[in-house]
Design a protein around this motif. Structure first.
Motif, PDB file in Angstrom:
ATOM      1  N   ASP A  16      44.137  39.977  34.897  1.00 49.24           N
ATOM      2  CA  ASP A  16      44.430  40.885  36.005  1.00 49.24           C
ATOM      3  C   ASP A  16      45.931  41.037  36.231  1.00 49.24           C
ATOM      4  O   ASP A  16      46.348  41.587  37.216  1.00 49.24           O
ATOM      5  N   THR A  19      47.276  44.469  36.808  1.00 53.76           N
ATOM      6  CA  THR A  19      46.815  45.210  37.980  1.00 53.76           C
ATOM      7  C   THR A  19      47.637  44.899  39.226  1.00 53.76           C
ATOM      8  O   THR A  19      47.257  45.289  40.303  1.00 53.76           O
ATOM      9  N   THR A 177      38.281  44.511  39.365  1.00 55.08           N
ATOM     10  CA  THR A 177      39.454  43.945  38.686  1.00 55.08           C
ATOM     11  C   THR A 177      39.627  42.473  39.053  1.00 55.08           C
ATOM     12  O   THR A 177      40.073  41.674  38.231  1.00 55.08           O
TER      13      THR A 177
END
Lengths: 536, 214
Positions: A16, A19, A177
């Motif tokens: 992640d 993100t 996510t």
């Protein structure tokens, strides 16, 4: 650590990382800027004074502004103020190390702290920074391992909090996510904690995301189905039909009918109530749930109960080569020139193959009478109506704009070969475990054609019956066939009171999966309960 | 726009349900406009442009049966008995006539009217063409009593109980007129049905036969 964990590649780069949410840029002018929560930080939104963040950005650069925002998140500055003088050794001082990419020093400083102090310090760090600290610490010394372990624990804790927050707020793309970062053991545990509605929303979000998130979608599917089963059963058992029909719509096509049978198991009143709820939910009667519930309401009249075995003495005429029927493993055959009693020129449509007693024909008819002058030029189509024996009156139409009517003698089901209740009639047919064959021989209707020659201009009349005939098996439409039977009348032929020999042509057909809406309506006008076949 | 109006009558009384159509000077051609008379026999219709040399034709098939015509005008009386007299025509069905059997009749000639005008009975009106002027129930009551104009009339009656879906019993039954007599004498056969001269009260007997076609 049970129940929580790092990403699927624990100890390496977290999936992640890509993100991370950027800190919003300060506006050039305008109202105070509310800083929203981000996946990597726990803080309550604070408000900067108008222009303050911009001024800081201009004087100290983006990193200074970022630090200010970070302090806001960490509670290091008062409302409306911008901290610019970090306290040595304090929280903001440690954050400065991170914002300035002094990771080695940050790790060393953490290593010098007690466990409690380090834990407290790490609780104030963003998740992306915790990942960096974890990776930076490595496993060189026991102190570094201690920092690494603590950073990872803090990261996982932060991940859980972010997940909880995203779920609570219904931010499902973000939730995907986040949960993607859990390993294969913990991922399903997190998903199992969701309600059905939550996991359904998460799946919907994942369906529209990049293939990289397919792992979450794949892990979620069995959990979604299990929770769907629980929720659906509860709704059915509680007679909560509005919710039940919504939930059953979440099943795939394979499971839909079996699941709807749970409603059927509660009796006809339950099916009727569910039909009402589905009708209120989906105005389109072609909706899969509406059609499936419709089928369950009449299922007993779609199989052997109405398609009882029968074998009339039909003398075979000429058959076309058999055509494979999709999905069934059977074949369809058109024949003409068959004879039954005094009826010659009988055409036939035969399904031969598996499940024949559950497979049958739904036939629609349109008629027109086209009138010609002496030169063979079309004068007009006849308007008016005809009434076939055993069925209601219908209007003539034209070749160009046919109007269709259901063609069956049964009083209980729309199938051509279906038997009637009581003394009702039945379309000529041969039905056995291996075949369902229908036969027809429409009249030329000389009684209706002859008076048309009272107009001296009329010298020829073509009386046509065209059939669009659908092979169906339970809820499936499999094929259709188009047949035209045409009678050509001269004045002398009409005056004789006898139909001429017709020309029968098999003019079209092929595999289909639904029937046209006008034919579906023609069927349900007579048999409203048989609204289960795909149409449109 | 030209407004045309008037009344259709027989014996001084208004004729309801008559179809009044306006035709231009070029005939045969589709009607320019049409209307159906009310209970008092009155009608009103509007034609685009002027109607020079046009005529109005009343087609009466519900009460007294016949045609009435007059030059198109703003107020026109179309009297069925203004020219040709009306005579009582009685048609009796003998034999196994089913309730659905209808008597259909249309003029071949009407005394006092040009053949061209009589031919307009088949002219398109509102896009529809009627082969017969009147269709009256015969099988149920077994007889029809109707006033028609003097002239020559085509009479036709037939009915089929015919399948669209061929029944397992294969049943297909037809009823047709085997012969017709007028005052005990055979009526003339038309190319379909029979033709009858009506010069006064006339009684026609239709001998119905049932034919099992299947």
């Amino acid at each position: 650590m049970s129940g929580e964990g790092g990403g699927p590649d624990r100890g390496s780069a977290s999936p992640d990382r890509a993100t991370r949410t950027p800190v919003p840029e300060a506006p050039v002018t305008g109202a105070p800027v509310a800083i929203p929560p981000t996946p990597g930080a726990r803080f309550r939104p604070r408000v900067f004074a108008p222009g303050a963040l911009l001024a800081l950005q201009r004087s100290g650069g983006n990193r200074a502004a970022t630090l200010a925002v970070s302090r806001q998140r960490d509670g290091g500055a008062g409302d409306g103020g911008v901290a610019t003088d970090p306290q040595p050794g304090g929280v903001t001082d440690f954050v400065t190390l991170l914002t300035e990419n002094r990771w080695d020093e940050a790790v060393r400083r953490l290593g010098a702290m007690s466990d409690a102090a380090m834990t407290e310090q790490l609780r104030r760090i963003r998740r992306v920074d915790l990942e960096r600290l974890r990776d930076q610490a490595g496993s060189g010394t026991p102190e570094m391992v201690r920092v690494r372990t603590a950073a990872e624990a803090a990261r996982v804790r932060q991940l859980g909090l972010d997940w909880d927050e995203a779920v609570a707020a219904g931010r499902w793309t973000e939730a995907v996510t986040l949960v993607q970062a859990y390993n294969d053991v913990d991922l399903p545990q997190k998903l199992k904690a969701l309600t059905f509605d939550q996991i359904a929303d998460l799946c919907s979000a994942a369906d529209s995301m990049l293939p990289a998130y397919q792992r979450v979608r794949t892990a979620a599917e069995p959990i979604r189905v299990a929770k769907l089963n629980e929720a659906y059963e509860a709704a059915v058992n509680g007679s909560q039909w509005a919710r039940a029909v919504l939930l059953v719509n979440a099943y795939n096509d394979t499971d839909l009918l079996p699941k709807c049978r749970m409603i059927q198991a509660n009796g006809p009143a339950a099916v009727s109530a569910a039909q009402g709820a589905a009708g209120a939910q989906w105005p389109d009667d072609n909706h899969r749930v509406r059609r499936t519930l419709s089928f369950l309401g009449v299922e007993a009249l779609t199989g052997p109960a109405v398609r009882t075995a029968v074998a009339p003495p039909v003398t075979a005429g000429t058959s076309e080569p058999a055509t494979a029927v999709p999905k069934t493993g059977g074949t369809s055959t058109f024949s003409s020139g068959n004879t039954f009693g005094t009826h010659s020129n009988v055409y036939g449509l035969s399904y031969q193959g598996p499940d024949a007693p559950r497979t049958g024909w739904i036939q629609f008819i349109t008629r027109n009478i086209e009138l010609f002058d002496a030169a063979g030029k079309r004068l007009r189509y006849h308007t008016g109506s005809w009434t076939p024996s055993g069925q209601s009156a219908r209007n003539f139409s034209t070749v160009e704009a046919p109007v269709w009517f259901l063609d069956t003698l049964s009083n209980q089901a729309p199938f051509y070969e279906a038997a009637s209740t009581g003394t009702g009639n039945r379309g000529l047919s041969t039905v056995s475990p291996l075949q369902t064959t229908m036969y027809d021989a429409p009249a030329g209707r000389v009684d209706l054609v002859a008076p048309l020659f009272a107009d001296p201009a009329v010298k020829k009349a073509m009386s046509r019956a065209t059939f669009d005939t659908y092979l169906v098996q339970e809820m499936q439409v499999l094929r259709h066939e188009t047949i035209t039977v045409e009678y050509s009348f001269t004045p002398a032929q009409a005056a004789s009171g006898v139909d001429p020999t017709p020309t029968t042509t098999h003019t079209g057909g092929g595999a289909v999966s639904s029937m046209p809406v006008d034919r579906f309506r023609a069927m349900t006008n007579r048999f409203p309960a048989f609204a289960y076949l795909p149409h449109g | 726009m030209t407004a045309l109006a008037g009344r259709v009558s027989a014996g001084g009384a208004g004729v309801a349900g008559a179809v009044v159509a306006a035709f231009g000077p070029e005939r045969p051609s589709p009607s320019l406009a049409s209307a159906v008379t009310g209970a008092d026999g009155r009608f009103a219709l509007v034609v685009d442009g002027e109607v020079v040399g046009g005529l109005l034709l009343a087609r009466c098939g519900l009460g007294p049966v016949g045609l009435a015509t007059a030059p198109a005008g703003p107020e026109v009386e179309l009297a069925l008995d203004g020219g040709p007299a009306l005579h009582r025509l009685t048609v009796v069905a003998e034999g196994p006539a089913p309730p659905e059997l209808d008597l259909q009749l249309t003029p071949r000639r009407i005394d006092g009217l040009d053949d061209e005008v009589v031919g307009l009975v088949h002219a398109p009106v509102d896009g529809e063409v009627h082969s017969m002027l009147a269709v009256l129930p015969l099988g149920g009551p077994g007889r029809v009593d109707v006033d028609v104009q003097g002239g020559r009339w085509l009479l036709y009656a037939a009915h089929e109980s015919a399948p669209d879906a061929l029944g397992a019993d294969g049943r297909h039954v037809a009823w047709q007129v085997e012969s017709a007599t007028v005052g005990g004498r055979p009526a003339d056969r038309g190319f379909i049905g029979h033709e009858v001269e009506v010069t006064g009260p006339t009684t026609v007997t239709l001998h119905i036969r049932r034919i099992d076609k299947g």
